[in-house]
Design an enzyme around this catalytic site. Sequence first.
Site, PDB file in Angstrom:
ATOM      1  N   VAL A  24      42.520  36.193  46.835  1.00 12.29           N
ATOM      2  CA  VAL A  24      42.016  36.432  48.183  1.00 12.29           C
ATOM      3  C   VAL A  24      42.279  35.191  49.023  1.00 12.29           C
ATOM      4  O   VAL A  24      42.036  34.066  48.585  1.00 12.29           O
ATOM      5  CB  VAL A  24      40.503  36.739  48.176  1.00 12.29           C
ATOM      6  CG1 VAL A  24      40.004  36.990  49.601  1.00 12.29           C
ATOM      7  CG2 VAL A  24      40.210  37.946  47.290  1.00 12.29           C
ATOM      8  N   ASP A  69      30.413  47.138  39.387  1.00  8.29           N
ATOM      9  CA  ASP A  69      30.578  45.695  39.161  1.00  8.29           C
ATOM     10  C   ASP A  69      29.646  44.918  40.083  1.00  8.29           C
ATOM     11  O   ASP A  69      30.047  43.959  40.741  1.00  8.29           O
ATOM     12  CB  ASP A  69      32.029  45.275  39.380  1.00  8.29           C
ATOM     13  CG  ASP A  69      32.347  43.936  38.716  1.00  8.29           C
ATOM     14  OD1 ASP A  69      31.623  43.548  37.780  1.00  8.29           O
ATOM     15  OD2 ASP A  69      33.326  43.281  39.131  1.00  8.29           O
TER      16      ASP A  69
END
Length: 359
Positions: free
Chosen positions: A37, A148
């Site tokens: 990212v 998650d």
Amino acid sequence: MEIDNIESLKYNFSTLRGATNNFSEDNKLGQGGFGAVYKGKFGDGCEIAVKRLSTDSRQGDIEFKNEVLLVAKLQHRNLVRLLGFSLEGSERLLIYEFLHNESLDKFIFDPIKRTLLNWQKRFTIIKGIAKGLLYLHEDSRLRIIHRDMKASNVLLDVEMNPKIADFGMARLFNPEETQGNTSRIVGTYGYMAPEYARYGHFSVKSDVYSFGVLVLEMTTGQKNQCFRNGENIEHLLSFVSIDPTTINSKMLAWKSWRNNTTTNMIDPILKMGTDSLSNITRCIHIGLLCVQENVSDRPTMSLVVLMFNSPSLSLPVPSKPAFFSFDPEYSSSTKSIRSKQRSSHSSLNDVSISEIVPR
């Protein structure tokens, strides 16, 4: 927001390459199981976060676009907003709003930054996460199980409001569906509900379990890992002596609650505001309800939100929390993900983008 045309969300790869300075290391915000990212900035000054997905994806272009369209339609103040995507050749990129305060784990587990989160701020964050999960489970167009849920997947905006992020492992259902099964286990050790980690059974209650672990982390300030108490290895949920080699070890919530010594496990920073201790203790109680062994005993997120907002509401007595270790005698699927684990807090997945597939 209604999105009628997927092309309205599409960006040129060259535009994103320029916005991130050719995906430079200086702009890199993090690395996960799906790719890296990067922070980026458009010409008009708008800051973005760009997730550059791994190039070994098995998902086709049409499926990728459909997934983007679905996620882009999720609109809630406690979910990170997807702004667009890029799809050129083998390159698949997702563009999100940029949040300056990074992830929750960077605060609650940092000896300096944790002091910035007093109980009022932590409680606001906890409630915000609960509202975001409630939206995914019950209030969005389709039922979505995150799979998650953990501190590193909660981002904080300038005002420290929480936003659930990273839907790379999410599963999408029709509203009438409540659970599913998989032979490929994905998620993060320590946050996985035992029925999911062992047998691949997942439901909204799997997210509830993960949320419960997160609540206990927020109230204790303790990370989800082994720590030694005398001769014993303690577990945040069940406080039992276990094999020191186990991956999924935590602290002592259950024994403390059962022995009416809950204040002993509260993050010392939070004890400075003694008027909040009863509220903190109640949150620990709710967290323990969320991590119970029996799936049907765990509350739904709608009930969790009600518990937070109604301090006079009586809470049931929690049963002993779920506890398990990843022993080789468990299923072959558990053994397969164990071999792929990089660290106790890494998400486990062998695909590059999410599994949001209507059933």
